[in-house]
Write an enzyme that holds these catalytic residues in place. Structure first.
Site, PDB file in Angstrom:
ATOM      1  N   GLY A 198      -6.620 -13.193 -18.208  1.00  0.00           N
ATOM      2  CA  GLY A 198      -5.352 -12.477 -18.134  1.00  0.00           C
ATOM      3  C   GLY A 198      -4.744 -12.260 -19.502  1.00  0.00           C
ATOM      4  O   GLY A 198      -5.084 -12.937 -20.469  1.00  0.00           O
ATOM      5  N   LYS A 199      -3.849 -11.276 -19.548  1.00  0.00           N
ATOM      6  CA  LYS A 199      -3.152 -10.961 -20.794  1.00  0.00           C
ATOM      7  C   LYS A 199      -1.664 -10.924 -20.520  1.00  0.00           C
ATOM      8  O   LYS A 199      -1.229 -10.467 -19.481  1.00  0.00           O
ATOM      9  CB  LYS A 199      -3.585  -9.592 -21.329  1.00  0.00           C
ATOM     10  CG  LYS A 199      -5.011  -9.554 -21.792  1.00  0.00           C
ATOM     11  CD  LYS A 199      -5.346  -8.219 -22.407  1.00  0.00           C
ATOM     12  CE  LYS A 199      -6.782  -8.259 -22.901  1.00  0.00           C
ATOM     13  NZ  LYS A 199      -7.080  -7.162 -23.781  1.00  0.00           N
ATOM     14  N   GLY A 200      -0.910 -11.419 -21.479  1.00  0.00           N
ATOM     15  CA  GLY A 200       0.539 -11.385 -21.361  1.00  0.00           C
ATOM     16  C   GLY A 200       1.160 -10.954 -22.673  1.00  0.00           C
ATOM     17  O   GLY A 200       0.461 -10.664 -23.645  1.00  0.00           O
TER      18      GLY A 200
ATOM     19  N   PHE B 133       2.979 -12.836 -24.659  1.00  0.00           N
ATOM     20  CA  PHE B 133       2.921 -13.885 -25.668  1.00  0.00           C
ATOM     21  C   PHE B 133       1.561 -14.550 -25.810  1.00  0.00           C
ATOM     22  O   PHE B 133       1.360 -15.333 -26.731  1.00  0.00           O
ATOM     23  CB  PHE B 133       3.967 -14.964 -25.364  1.00  0.00           C
ATOM     24  CG  PHE B 133       5.366 -14.426 -25.329  1.00  0.00           C
ATOM     25  CD1 PHE B 133       5.990 -14.002 -26.488  1.00  0.00           C
ATOM     26  CD2 PHE B 133       6.050 -14.317 -24.130  1.00  0.00           C
ATOM     27  CE1 PHE B 133       7.276 -13.493 -26.463  1.00  0.00           C
ATOM     28  CE2 PHE B 133       7.342 -13.814 -24.091  1.00  0.00           C
ATOM     29  CZ  PHE B 133       7.953 -13.394 -25.266  1.00  0.00           C
TER      30      PHE B 133
ATOM     31  N   VAL C 294      -5.327 -15.398 -21.907  1.00  0.00           N
ATOM     32  CA  VAL C 294      -5.917 -16.579 -21.294  1.00  0.00           C
ATOM     33  C   VAL C 294      -7.403 -16.319 -21.040  1.00  0.00           C
ATOM     34  O   VAL C 294      -7.778 -15.271 -20.500  1.00  0.00           O
ATOM     35  CB  VAL C 294      -5.210 -16.937 -19.965  1.00  0.00           C
ATOM     36  CG1 VAL C 294      -5.802 -18.197 -19.364  1.00  0.00           C
ATOM     37  CG2 VAL C 294      -3.707 -17.114 -20.191  1.00  0.00           C
TER      38      VAL C 294
ATOM     39  N   LYS D 232      -5.237 -20.841 -23.154  1.00  0.00           N
ATOM     40  CA  LYS D 232      -4.176 -19.870 -23.434  1.00  0.00           C
ATOM     41  C   LYS D 232      -4.008 -19.771 -24.944  1.00  0.00           C
ATOM     42  O   LYS D 232      -3.571 -20.720 -25.594  1.00  0.00           O
ATOM     43  CB  LYS D 232      -2.878 -20.340 -22.771  1.00  0.00           C
ATOM     44  CG  LYS D 232      -1.740 -19.367 -22.849  1.00  0.00           C
ATOM     45  CD  LYS D 232      -0.558 -19.942 -22.060  1.00  0.00           C
ATOM     46  CE  LYS D 232       0.504 -18.906 -21.807  1.00  0.00           C
ATOM     47  NZ  LYS D 232       1.583 -19.447 -20.981  1.00  0.00           N
TER      48      LYS D 232
ATOM     49  N   ASP E 117      11.759 -18.268 -17.626  1.00  0.00           N
ATOM     50  CA  ASP E 117      10.689 -17.277 -17.626  1.00  0.00           C
ATOM     51  C   ASP E 117       9.818 -17.463 -16.379  1.00  0.00           C
ATOM     52  O   ASP E 117       8.605 -17.461 -16.460  1.00  0.00           O
ATOM     53  CB  ASP E 117       9.852 -17.407 -18.891  1.00  0.00           C
ATOM     54  CG  ASP E 117       8.871 -16.275 -19.072  1.00  0.00           C
ATOM     55  OD1 ASP E 117       9.147 -15.178 -18.553  1.00  0.00           O
ATOM     56  OD2 ASP E 117       7.831 -16.485 -19.713  1.00  0.00           O
TER      57      ASP E 117
END
Length: 133
Positions: A10-12, A14, A17, A31, A129
């Protein structure tokens, strides 16, 4: 550990992962935090806070890496992925797979996890968050 970051989970905003494997063959989620100019003490304090929390609804922090501006957190791996793909899916198939009673129980579990962060653990954590994932 991550085979050169080949398996992106996954990408976020900040962090990204990646799936990894420890020498004892345990799967982990690594992460990688985006470049940070924040101070070392703040990062170490955050890691210490995360490592002191333990709840059935939280994944366990297994370790971290801090090398200059490069920072990483190593978590236990969730083989079935995140609930986000079921809860936030726009298709009724995902909701049908879980059923309304299971979705209700998931919501109760999430609420208990947040309540634990706010009142149950030794270090009170206000988490601003919160995401479905």
């Amino acid at each position: 550990m991550t085979k050169s970051f080949n398996d992106n989970l996954g990408k976020g905003v900040f962090a990204n992962v990646y799936r990894g494997k420890l020498p004892d063959d345990r799967l982990v989620a690594v992460k990688i935090l985006k470049e940070s100019k924040g101070n070392r003490e703040k990062f170490i304090n955050e890691v210490a806070s995360i490592s002191r929390t333990s709840h059935v609804t939280d994944v366990t922090l297994l370790g971290f890496c801090f090398d200059g501006s490069k920072r990483a957190l190593v978590y236990e791996f969730m083989p079935n992925g995140s609930l986000e793909k079921f809860i936030c899916s726009n298709t009724s198939v995902a909701k049908h797979q879980l059923g309304w009673e299971n979705l209700f129980q998931i919501a109760i579990g999430i609420a208990k996890g947040i309540e634990y962060l706010h009142h149950g653990c030794n270090t009170r954590i206000l988490h601003f968050d919160i995401k479905a994932s």
